[in-house]
Design a protein around this motif. Structure first.
Motif, PDB file in Angstrom:
ATOM      1  N   ALA A 285       2.479   5.209  -2.946  1.00 44.28           N
ATOM      2  CA  ALA A 285       1.105   4.707  -3.000  1.00 44.28           C
ATOM      3  C   ALA A 285       0.114   5.853  -2.841  1.00 44.28           C
ATOM      4  O   ALA A 285      -0.874   5.951  -3.578  1.00 44.28           O
ATOM      5  N   PHE A 286       0.397   6.755  -1.901  1.00 44.13           N
ATOM      6  CA  PHE A 286      -0.509   7.855  -1.642  1.00 44.13           C
ATOM      7  C   PHE A 286      -0.515   8.850  -2.795  1.00 44.13           C
ATOM      8  O   PHE A 286      -1.574   9.290  -3.248  1.00 44.13           O
TER       9      PHE A 286
ATOM     10  N   GLY B 148       4.883   4.029   0.972  1.00 45.73           N
ATOM     11  CA  GLY B 148       3.699   4.745   1.421  1.00 45.73           C
ATOM     12  C   GLY B 148       3.479   6.029   0.642  1.00 45.73           C
ATOM     13  O   GLY B 148       2.368   6.310   0.187  1.00 45.73           O
TER      14      GLY B 148
ATOM     15  N   MET C   2       0.272   8.329  -5.910  1.00 46.08           N
ATOM     16  CA  MET C   2      -0.335   7.727  -7.096  1.00 46.08           C
ATOM     17  C   MET C   2      -1.866   7.693  -6.982  1.00 46.08           C
ATOM     18  O   MET C   2      -2.574   7.790  -7.979  1.00 46.08           O
TER      19      MET C   2
END
Lengths: 187, 187, 187, 187
Positions: free
Chosen positions: A23-24, A20, A26
């Motif tokens: 992903a955030f 998470g 990036m």
């Protein structure tokens, strides 16, 4: 909140938080490539000129995205591993993730002030912390008697730290060119 | 950070990062539909007028959301597939995800400057990269001797690339109308 | 990108995207409760006054968070269910998630312009779409001959739609008080 | 949307939403450490001075990140636990997650206005709510006859609440120094 004694934590949850945050972080990087809200652009040539002026920030974005991607990838590589982790490993993982969340800041800093040495130093420091903590986590992730610093560093992490140092040296000599050092890792 | 030799990676983790990046990118799109912070709106008619003025950005948002949704959906379709992936596939997945994270930028660009050709070109380029990389990933995801470009392209991806090219052509002739080309995909 | 024929999709992946989008949308809501960047606050009384002036935005935030939370909760309730879904269900899920991602926009709108009817209408429309799509998804999620609209609506969703309509009516009569209608759902 | 009767919810989904919200809240914190967009910095000394001026916000960021990390960690500790939860537990989990999403707000507040008591009070209130709700969730997570407040509080949560209260007291006496109280938890 320190759990007492021999607390165990499921590795799957540490992985989920990690995925998470990666992903955030990036995706957050893209927020730095923005044209100012109040830009009165009225012609195609104007817009093209402004997009070209973002090229340094785009290069920084590309580098930061793929560096984060490479760290994430090195963390998910399949190795013989336990399904639970102890609290020291969770702490180390959180410390590592802290330096993942600072990448949008240091990347934005070097994207905007890449011609000034302190920005390059902050970014290089962030990258070095990620590399050092990755080595530490990989080192501690195997059973004590099979630990090997050489194996944990994997050959490429020392090279990555070297390019971070190189980027600082370049930026002292040729302001604004320091970020190109990271492209060496793509070879 | 390049893992040496025959490293394997769990597909479940690649999926988790992918779901996270899609979720954030799709949600980030909404940040572009904002009334300026310092807008002194005092009547219902004023507010309605400003909301109507956002209609082009809302159309862009709707298109970008459902295009991302369609790419995400095509990636999760159940196919005979391995539970692990090699490092080339992870690299390709990261490259694909990179172009997912750029959608909030290119979508915001075309939302604000949809009347200028460069914005439409950047958006079309982003869409084309997503489509080409999806074809590549689907092509490489089956065992070598059963690979088929036709099957990987699935009939609709070439059509999608065609609408991206069409949007550029339209925007050269009729500025601001280019985005409507993408609605062809909804047919 | 429309998969042809009888494509199947793993429900676990739809759930993962859904959890990600809900988590992000619920966290993004907080970004609207911000003191302006250039606010020169120098005394405790000043800061308290500004915090109090945010109370309407905070109420909106609390309502939006727990409404999203309630929709998310109704989606995860354990029911006899298949592990795969077809492409119509994925489309419907994406449409539902689209209206989840618009909540930070409509919530921010009503937080700032809650005294103007169009803001309350947009918010009520968003809420109604979430409720209607939830009913549709719950209706289609059981096998055809056991479908029941009454069971899908669950008694509380019609009530929720009623409070959305009520909020619009209240805001026409008493500007700025419309949001209180949603508090009826907390009873 | 209140599910009727004895609804059950999969704990895995509650965990997934929780991991997502923690991941985003922890990453969102970084957005507060930003140099203003229109800062005309032209020398390395200028940039260094501005970075140093961010030190209070960075301290707040570090504290908030690791406090959230500690709460997340205490939530994933492996305990004998059911795979499903009832609707009261889901409600309590959502209430807890609400106060996780407010941390970027209260952390940003204390980062900018750390010298003013109301900011420290808001932050301390947020921290206290997180601690109290963690105790409540841990208390209710075991079967009724084995419940123990002492075990749920775990020794460190009362200490954490005490440091929150201490931070308010310090900020009344020595404005701007209140945040250092939280460093006691790192001992």
């Amino acid at each position: 909140m320190q759990p007492s004694g021999r607390s165990l934590f499921p590795k799957a949850r540490v992985d989920a938080l990690s995925d998470g945050i990666f992903a955030f972080a990036m995706t957050l990087l893209v927020l730095d490539i923005r044209l100012p809200d109040d830009l009165p652009l009225t012609s195609a040539a104007d817009l093209t000129a402004h997009l070209v002026s973002l090229s340094h920030q785009m290069l920084t974005y590309v580098i930061s995205f793929f560096v984060l991607g490479a760290f994430w990838r090195s963390g998910i590589e399949i190795r013989p591993s336990s399904e639970t982790v102890d609290r020291h490993t969770v702490r180390l993982a959180l410390l590592f993730l802290f330096f993942v969340t600072t990448v949008p800041f240091s990347s934005g800093l070097v994207g905007r002030y890449g011609g000034l040495a302190p920005a390059v130093v902050v970014y290089a420091g962030n990258m070095t912390m990620l590399a050092v903590l990755t080595i530490a986590i990989r080192y501690l992730d195997v059973e004590p008697r099979r630990r090997s610093l050489r194996s944990a560093a994997g050959g490429v992490l020392p090279l990555f730290i070297a390019t971070a140092i190189l980027s600082v040296l370049i930026s002292l000599v040729a302001p604004g060119q320091g970020m190109y050092a990271y492209l060496l890792n793509a070879l």
